[in-house]
Design an enzyme around this catalytic site. Structure first.
Site, PDB file in Angstrom:
ATOM      1  N   SER A 139       0.858  -1.190   0.000  1.00 38.68           N
ATOM      2  CA  SER A 139       0.000   0.000   0.000  1.00 38.68           C
ATOM      3  C   SER A 139       0.890   1.234   0.000  1.00 38.68           C
ATOM      4  CB  SER A 139      -0.864   0.017   1.264  1.00 38.68           C
ATOM      5  OG  SER A 139      -1.435   1.301   1.474  1.00 38.68           O
ATOM      6  N   TYR A 152      -1.930  -1.403  10.322  1.00 37.44           N
ATOM      7  CA  TYR A 152      -2.011  -1.694   8.887  1.00 37.44           C
ATOM      8  C   TYR A 152      -0.816  -1.113   8.133  1.00 37.44           C
ATOM      9  CZ  TYR A 152      -3.740  -1.506   4.061  1.00 37.44           C
ATOM     10  OH  TYR A 152      -3.869  -1.631   2.701  1.00 37.44           O
TER      11      TYR A 152
HETATM   12  N1  LIG Z   1      -8.715  -1.045  -1.642  1.00 39.23           N
HETATM   13  C1  LIG Z   1      -7.757  -0.137  -1.500  1.00 39.23           C
HETATM   14  O1  LIG Z   1      -7.992   1.080  -1.590  1.00 39.23           O
HETATM   15  C2  LIG Z   1      -6.341  -0.590  -1.253  1.00 39.23           C
HETATM   16  C3  LIG Z   1      -5.319   0.359  -1.232  1.00 39.23           C
HETATM   17  C4  LIG Z   1      -4.001  -0.058  -1.018  1.00 39.23           C
HETATM   18  C5  LIG Z   1      -3.732  -1.399  -0.807  1.00 39.23           C
HETATM   19  N2  LIG Z   1      -4.737  -2.306  -0.812  1.00 39.23           N
HETATM   20  C6  LIG Z   1      -4.395  -3.720  -0.603  1.00 39.23           C
HETATM   21  O2  LIG Z   1      -4.803  -4.455  -1.732  1.00 39.23           O
HETATM   22  C7  LIG Z   1      -5.155  -5.774  -1.346  1.00 39.23           C
HETATM   23  C8  LIG Z   1      -6.546  -6.097  -1.848  1.00 39.23           C
HETATM   24  O3  LIG Z   1      -7.434  -5.123  -1.340  1.00 39.23           O
HETATM   25  P1  LIG Z   1      -8.961  -5.042  -1.791  1.00 39.23           P
HETATM   26  O4  LIG Z   1      -9.487  -3.750  -1.277  1.00 39.23           O
HETATM   27  O5  LIG Z   1      -9.079  -5.403  -3.226  1.00 39.23           O
HETATM   28  O6  LIG Z   1      -9.556  -6.216  -0.888  1.00 39.23           O
HETATM   29  P2  LIG Z   1     -11.079  -6.644  -0.629  1.00 39.23           P
HETATM   30  O7  LIG Z   1     -11.366  -6.413   0.806  1.00 39.23           O
HETATM   31  O8  LIG Z   1     -11.996  -6.067  -1.658  1.00 39.23           O
HETATM   32  O9  LIG Z   1     -10.954  -8.202  -0.892  1.00 39.23           O
HETATM   33  C9  LIG Z   1     -10.179  -8.959  -0.016  1.00 39.23           C
HETATM   34  C10 LIG Z   1     -10.075 -10.351  -0.533  1.00 39.23           C
HETATM   35  O10 LIG Z   1      -9.322 -11.105   0.427  1.00 39.23           O
HETATM   36  C11 LIG Z   1     -10.090 -12.212   0.857  1.00 39.23           C
HETATM   37  N3  LIG Z   1      -9.795 -12.463   2.264  1.00 39.23           N
HETATM   38  C12 LIG Z   1      -9.954 -11.622   3.314  1.00 39.23           C
HETATM   39  N4  LIG Z   1      -9.542 -12.225   4.452  1.00 39.23           N
HETATM   40  C13 LIG Z   1      -9.127 -13.466   4.085  1.00 39.23           C
HETATM   41  C14 LIG Z   1      -8.578 -14.562   4.781  1.00 39.23           C
HETATM   42  N5  LIG Z   1      -8.397 -14.541   6.108  1.00 39.23           N
HETATM   43  N6  LIG Z   1      -8.249 -15.661   4.082  1.00 39.23           N
HETATM   44  C15 LIG Z   1      -8.423 -15.717   2.740  1.00 39.23           C
HETATM   45  N7  LIG Z   1      -8.918 -14.715   2.016  1.00 39.23           N
HETATM   46  C16 LIG Z   1      -9.275 -13.608   2.688  1.00 39.23           C
HETATM   47  C17 LIG Z   1     -11.534 -11.848   0.640  1.00 39.23           C
HETATM   48  O11 LIG Z   1     -12.290 -13.025   0.501  1.00 39.23           O
HETATM   49  C18 LIG Z   1     -11.410 -11.049  -0.668  1.00 39.23           C
HETATM   50  O12 LIG Z   1     -11.327 -11.924  -1.768  1.00 39.23           O
HETATM   51  C19 LIG Z   1      -5.017  -5.816   0.176  1.00 39.23           C
HETATM   52  O13 LIG Z   1      -3.767  -6.345   0.509  1.00 39.23           O
HETATM   53  C20 LIG Z   1      -5.117  -4.350   0.568  1.00 39.23           C
HETATM   54  O14 LIG Z   1      -4.485  -4.089   1.789  1.00 39.23           O
HETATM   55  C21 LIG Z   1      -6.041  -1.927  -1.038  1.00 39.23           C
END
Ligand SMILES: NC(=O)c1ccc[n+]([C@@H]2O[C@H](COP(=O)([O-])OP(=O)(O)OC[C@H]3O[C@@H](n4cnc5c(N)ncnc54)[C@H](O)[C@@H]3O)[C@@H](O)[C@H]2O)c1
Length: 262
Positions: A139, A152
């Site tokens: 991130s 986080y």
């Molecule tokens: N959304 C944002 O703005 C953003 C920004 C920077 C970084 N990120 C990072 O990108 C990655 C994806 O984020 P996102 O927003 O697309 O996620 P999301 O919350 O939309 O989806 C998360 C996914 O992880 C799975 N998951 C959650 N806990 C789990 C577990 N214990 N075991 C197995 N699967 C599990 C869920 O089923 C889902 O498929 C993450 O690492 C997040 O920290 C997101």
């Protein structure tokens, strides 16, 4: 551009929605056979044609079980995408350092850091055999630790550092390792009316809508909007491909230019 990925094999974690789902779609579109892991298998994930595996990756043995299953399905692995993270632990918390309990730190590190460590440990022998590629989704808040809940942002900073350490150790064995660091992405955490975005907004005394309007300007984003999941997936697919053969140990900001420091 042909990413030369046809016939390769991959594991993508956290694949049922958001960035993970977009990454599965991008890789399958390039001819990759993908084992896609998530806690809950969604209809959208099934539609991609990936081999969907239900797994809890925040447990000590969940990642190893996933990789064992993937190797049984795929033979060896060319690509690992450590995407799982965020969600319902530390990222869903607001407040300063003293607001977080030991348990919240543990949950956040289990999901955002140790899941990647454990999955990588299980997958690397196979990635070495295939001279493969590993990409982790960190991130941009790892670069500006005050920009989010401290468990986080600290876990993501550890994930970025882990990527660089792996790149150095496994580069000589033929495995490239990189991280991507998105800013706010159009995903559930920002779209859900009662998700993290809403919680964060409340803690700042504004509504979620007001916060979303402020984000691009407040963060100095040159795109003036949320990042699209497909824009993150495109960079991940490139880094996983032979076209990125000279790229390892790098961290790519995908945040519209929000973070200006190296
Ligand atoms: N959304 C944002 O703005 C953003 C920004 C920077 C970084 N990120 C990072 O990108 C990655 C994806 O984020 P996102 O927003 O697309 O996620 P999301 O919350 O939309 O989806 C998360 C996914 O992880 C799975 N998951 C959650 N806990 C789990 C577990 N214990 N075991 C197995 N699967 C599990 C869920 O089923 C889902 O498929 C993450 O690492 C997040 O920290 C997101």
């Amino acid at each position: 551009m042909d990413l030369q990925l046809t016939g390769k094999t991959a594991v993508v974690t956290g694949a049922s929605r958001g960035i993970g789902l977009a990454t599965v779609g991008a890789l399958i579109g390039e001819g990759v056979t993908v084992v896609a892991a998530a806690r809950t298998i969604t209809p959208e994930l099934k539609e991609t044609g990936a081999i969907a595996v239900s797994a809890d990756l925040s447990t000590p043995d969940g990642p190893a079980r996933l990789v064992e299953r993937a190797l049984a399905e795929l033979g060896d692995l060319d690509i690992l995408v450590n995407n799982v993270g965020g969600g319902d632990s530390g990222e869903g918390q607001t407040g300063g350092f003293l607001a977080f309990t030991e348990e919240q730190w543990q949950q956040t590190f289990d999901l955002n850091f140790l899941a990647a460590v454990r999955t990588s440990r299980a997958a690397l022998p196979s990635l070495v055999r295939r001279r493969g590629a590993l990409v982790s989704v960190s991130s941009n808040s790892a670069r500006v630790p005050h920009a989010g809940p401290v468990p986080y942002t600290t876990a993501k900073a550890a994930l970025t550092a882990f990527g660089k350490a792996l790149a150095e150790e496994f580069g000589p064995r033929g495995v490239r390792v990189n991280t991507v660091s998105p800013g706010p992405v159009r995903t559930a955490m920002w779209e859900s009316p009662d998700g993290y975005g809403a919680e964060l907004a409340r803690s700042m005394g504004v509504t979620r809508e007001q916060l979303l309007e402020q984000i691009p300007a407040a963060m100095g984003m040159t795109t003036g909007r949320l990042v699209e999941p497909a824009e993150v997936a495109a960079v991940v697919a490139f880094l996983a491909s032979p076209l990125a053969a000279s790229t390892s140990g790098a961290d790519f900001l995908i945040d519209g230019g929000a973070v200006k420091t190296a």
